[in-house]
Write a protein that holds these residues in place. Structure first.
Motif, PDB file in Angstrom:
ATOM      1  N   GLU A   1       1.082  -1.019  -0.136  1.00 47.70           N
ATOM      2  CA  GLU A   1      -0.280  -0.089   0.183  1.00 47.70           C
ATOM      3  C   GLU A   1       1.006   1.333  -0.032  1.00 47.70           C
ATOM      4  O   GLU A   1       0.333   2.804  -0.508  1.00 47.70           O
ATOM      5  N   CYS A   2       1.646   1.474  -0.139  1.00 51.60           N
ATOM      6  CA  CYS A   2       2.818   2.080   0.126  1.00 51.60           C
ATOM      7  C   CYS A   2       3.994   2.461  -1.003  1.00 51.60           C
ATOM      8  O   CYS A   2       5.087   2.675  -0.294  1.00 51.60           O
ATOM      9  N   VAL A   3       3.638   1.854  -1.927  1.00 54.13           N
ATOM     10  CA  VAL A   3       5.206   2.393  -2.967  1.00 54.13           C
ATOM     11  C   VAL A   3       4.856   3.258  -3.699  1.00 54.13           C
ATOM     12  O   VAL A   3       4.316   2.996  -4.386  1.00 54.13           O
ATOM     13  N   GLY A   4       5.876   4.071  -3.137  1.00 54.92           N
ATOM     14  CA  GLY A   4       5.917   5.483  -4.486  1.00 54.92           C
ATOM     15  C   GLY A   4       4.970   6.713  -3.133  1.00 54.92           C
ATOM     16  O   GLY A   4       5.687   7.893  -3.139  1.00 54.92           O
TER      17      GLY A   4
ATOM     18  N   CYS B   1      -2.621  -0.769  -7.312  1.00 52.53           N
ATOM     19  CA  CYS B   1      -3.655  -2.699  -6.502  1.00 52.53           C
ATOM     20  C   CYS B   1      -4.223  -2.109  -6.209  1.00 52.53           C
ATOM     21  O   CYS B   1      -4.841  -1.461  -5.502  1.00 52.53           O
ATOM     22  N   MET B   2      -5.419  -3.247  -5.650  1.00 57.57           N
ATOM     23  CA  MET B   2      -6.662  -3.175  -5.339  1.00 57.57           C
ATOM     24  C   MET B   2      -7.232  -3.853  -3.823  1.00 57.57           C
ATOM     25  O   MET B   2      -5.992  -5.099  -3.990  1.00 57.57           O
TER      26      MET B   2
ATOM     27  N   VAL C   1      -6.043  -7.728  -3.704  1.00 62.60           N
ATOM     28  CA  VAL C   1      -6.545  -8.539  -4.389  1.00 62.60           C
ATOM     29  C   VAL C   1      -6.830  -8.301  -5.461  1.00 62.60           C
ATOM     30  O   VAL C   1      -7.711  -9.567  -6.763  1.00 62.60           O
ATOM     31  N   PHE C   2      -5.784  -7.745  -6.282  1.00 65.36           N
ATOM     32  CA  PHE C   2      -6.465  -7.579  -7.824  1.00 65.36           C
ATOM     33  C   PHE C   2      -4.464  -6.257  -8.279  1.00 65.36           C
ATOM     34  O   PHE C   2      -4.454  -6.415  -7.579  1.00 65.36           O
ATOM     35  N   ALA C   3      -3.191  -6.526  -9.088  1.00 65.19           N
ATOM     36  CA  ALA C   3      -2.691  -6.441  -8.972  1.00 65.19           C
ATOM     37  C   ALA C   3      -2.384  -7.183 -10.657  1.00 65.19           C
ATOM     38  O   ALA C   3      -2.577  -7.630 -11.251  1.00 65.19           O
TER      39      ALA C   3
ATOM     40  N   GLY D   1      -0.843  -2.278 -13.163  1.00 67.72           N
ATOM     41  CA  GLY D   1      -1.879  -0.934 -12.426  1.00 67.72           C
ATOM     42  C   GLY D   1      -2.795  -0.682 -12.932  1.00 67.72           C
ATOM     43  O   GLY D   1      -3.699  -0.391 -12.366  1.00 67.72           O
ATOM     44  N   PRO D   2      -3.512  -2.086 -12.069  1.00 72.11           N
ATOM     45  CA  PRO D   2      -4.941  -2.128 -12.498  1.00 72.11           C
ATOM     46  C   PRO D   2      -5.982  -1.082 -11.036  1.00 72.11           C
ATOM     47  O   PRO D   2      -5.192  -2.246  -9.961  1.00 72.11           O
ATOM     48  N   GLY D   3      -6.513  -0.661 -11.825  1.00 71.75           N
ATOM     49  CA  GLY D   3      -7.135  -0.190  -9.851  1.00 71.75           C
ATOM     50  C   GLY D   3      -8.602   1.091 -10.181  1.00 71.75           C
ATOM     51  O   GLY D   3      -8.979   0.989 -11.864  1.00 71.75           O
ATOM     52  N   HIS D   4      -8.496   1.315  -9.050  1.00 66.50           N
ATOM     53  CA  HIS D   4      -9.792   2.214  -8.921  1.00 66.50           C
ATOM     54  C   HIS D   4     -11.212   2.066 -10.000  1.00 66.50           C
ATOM     55  O   HIS D   4     -11.605   2.669 -11.077  1.00 66.50           O
ATOM     56  N   ASN D   5     -11.773   1.504  -9.208  1.00 62.36           N
ATOM     57  CA  ASN D   5     -12.694   0.294  -9.640  1.00 62.36           C
ATOM     58  C   ASN D   5     -13.963   0.756  -9.563  1.00 62.36           C
ATOM     59  O   ASN D   5     -13.924   1.214  -8.450  1.00 62.36           O
ATOM     60  N   CYS D   6     -14.760   0.117 -10.115  1.00 64.54           N
ATOM     61  CA  CYS D   6     -16.652   0.057  -9.459  1.00 64.54           C
ATOM     62  C   CYS D   6     -16.525  -1.728  -9.922  1.00 64.54           C
ATOM     63  O   CYS D   6     -16.332  -1.991 -10.660  1.00 64.54           O
ATOM     64  N   PHE D   7     -18.468  -1.448  -9.620  1.00 65.76           N
ATOM     65  CA  PHE D   7     -19.047  -2.445 -10.080  1.00 65.76           C
ATOM     66  C   PHE D   7     -20.026  -2.576 -10.924  1.00 65.76           C
ATOM     67  O   PHE D   7     -20.536  -1.798 -10.501  1.00 65.76           O
TER      68      PHE D   7
END
Length: 358
Positions: A224-227, A257-258, A282-284, A293-299
Motif C-alpha cells: 500500500e506504500c510503494v511510491g 493495486c487493489m 486482491v487485484f494486481a 497498475g489495475p485499479g480505481h474500480n467500480c462494480f
C-alpha cells in the motif's frame, strides 16, 4: 459558487500525486445471483480495452436500460458522459462533455474521478477538483441535474463536500445500506504520515455529510506504500450477507493495486472495528496478461444480472516520465467471480481481447 474557506496551517500533504482515482457503488446495493469466476488469463466476453484513454471509470446500469459511463479524461479539464444499451456498446458510444472546469478559482484544475449516481430522483456527479491557482488543493465537489435524462437539463454546482479538515481529498463514492446513505472517500488526515486514508460518513443530503466521519483504513502494508502511501478509490458491493469495499493503493504506475475491506451486513458500518482488511492485494499487475497498475474500480452488472468488475490499467509496465502525464490508462471490464465462502474472486486483469458479445 463561492470559494472554499482557506485552510489553516497544517502539515503539507505530500506533493505531486501520480494520478489518483475513484469508483463507485451504484446506489442501493441489491443482491444478484453470483457467477463463476473466469479462468485466470482467459479473455472475458467483452471488448478490452473497453474505452481507451479513460481512467477511474464509473459505469452504472440505470432502470431505463442504459449503461452510463463517465471517467477521468487525461487533460483533467472536463467531465464526460456516454451511454449505451450494452457494456460493449460504450466503446463506440457518442461522448458528451456535460461540464468543463472553471477558468479561475475553485474547480479550475485536476478534474478527476467523476462518478454519477441517482439519488432522490435526481442525478449527482461527485468529482475531485482544485482551484486553478492552487492545483494541489484538491477537494470533493458535487453537481446536480434534476432532468430525467442526464444529457439534458442543467448541471447545477452544489458545492464542496465539507469534511472535518480542509486537506487533500478525492475519490468520493456514495451507496445506501438498509435505508441509510453513506459517502466513502479518500483524504489526508493532518499529522498522519500518509497521502490518503479511507473515510466513511452518513449523509444529510447528497452534498452534505451528517457526520461523524470515521477512518476505515490507512496505508500500512508494504504493497500500500510503494511510491506513495495511498488508500483511495473506494467502491462497495453487497453480496452474501456482507459488504465488500475495494480500494486502490500505492503510486499509479505498475505498483497500483487493489485491496479489500469486509463488513457483515448486520454490523454498524460506522464502527471501524467491524471492517476487516485483506493483508494482501486482491487485484494486481500481471505479466502473463500484460496488464499493469489495475485499479480505481467500480462494480456493475451485465444484462443477465451477473456481476462485472470495471477498472483501468495500462498495457505496459515502463512509463516515460511522470505517470500523471501518461494518458494510456484504459477502461477495462471482466466478470467478477465468487468463491465458495461467499467472498469475491477477482482473478487477474484479463488480456487484451477483440471478442465481442452481442
Amino acid at each position: 459558487m463561492s470559494r472554499a474557506d482557506e485552510a489553516p496551517a497544517q502539515p503539507a500533504v505530500p506533493g505531486r500525486r501520480l494520478l489518483l482515482k475513484g469508483a463507485a457503488a451504484a446506489g442501493a446495493l441489491t443482491a444478484v445471483p453470483a457467477v463463476a469466476s473466469a479462468a485466470p488469463g482467459r479473455a472475458a466476453p467483452y471488448v478490452n480495452p473497453l474505452v481507451r484513454n479513460r481512467a477511474d471509470p464509473h459505469i452504472r446500469r440505470h432502470t431505463d436500460g442504459f449503461y452510463y459511463f463517465t471517467a477521468t479524461a487525461p487533460e483533467y479539464d472536463r467531465i464526460v458522459l456516454r451511454r449505451a444499451r450494452t457494456l460493449n456498446g460504450l466503446a463506440t458510444a457518442h461522448e458528451s462533455v456535460i461540464w468543463r472546469k472553471h477558468a479561475t478559482g475553485d474547480m479550475g484544475a485536476h478534474i478527476w474521478a467523476p462518478e454519477m449516481h441517482r439519488v432522490g430522483g435526481k442525478w449527482y456527479i461527485y468529482f475531485a477538483a482544485a482551484p486553478a491557482e492552487r492545483v494541489w488543493d484538491i477537494r470533493v465537489w458535487v453537481l446536480e441535474n434534476a432532468h430525467p435524462n442526464p444529457f439534458r437539463g442543467t448541471w447545477v454546482e452544489r458545492g464542496q463536500v465539507k469534511t472535518a479538515w480542509e486537506t487533500f481529498s478525492l475519490d468520493a463514492t456514495t451507496f445506501t445500506h438498509r435505508g441509510t446513505r453513506y459517502l466513502a472517500w479518500a483524504q489526508h488526515e493532518p499529522g498522519m504520515d500518509n497521502n490518503t486514508a479511507l473515510w466513511l460518513s452518513e449523509m444529510e443530503n447528497p452534498w452534505t455529510l451528517k457526520g461523524p466521519q470515521v477512518r476505515l483504513s490507512t496505508p500500512e502494508y508494504d504493497w500500500e506504500c510503494v511510491g506513495f502511501k495511498v488508500n483511495e478509490g473506494a467502491s462497495v458491493i453487497a453480496r452474501n450477507g456482507r459488504l465488500f469495499m475495494t480500494y486502490s493503493a500505492s503510486a499509479t504506475d505498475a505498483n497500483y493495486c487493489m485491496g479489500l475491506l469486509t463488513a457483515d451486513a448486520d454490523a454498524d458500518l460506522m464502527d471501524p472495528a467491524n471492517w476487516s482488511k485483506s493483508p494482501t492485494p486482491v487485484f494486481a499487475s500481471n505479466d502473463t496478461t500484460g496488464q499493469y497498475g489495475p485499479g480505481h474500480n467500480c462494480f456493475t452488472v451485465d444484462r443477465d444480472g451477473s456481476d462485472v468488475l470495471v477498472y483501468h490499467a495500462r498495457q505496459y509496465e515502463e512509463i516515460d516520465g511522470d505517470p500523471l502525464n501518461d494518458p494510456n490508462r484504459h477502461t477495462r471490464i471482466q466478470k467478477l467471480g465468487w468463491k465458495a465462502d461467499g467472498t469475491p474472486d477477482f482473478g487477474v486483469p484479463v488480456a487484451d481481447s477483440a471478442r465481442e458479445r452481442a
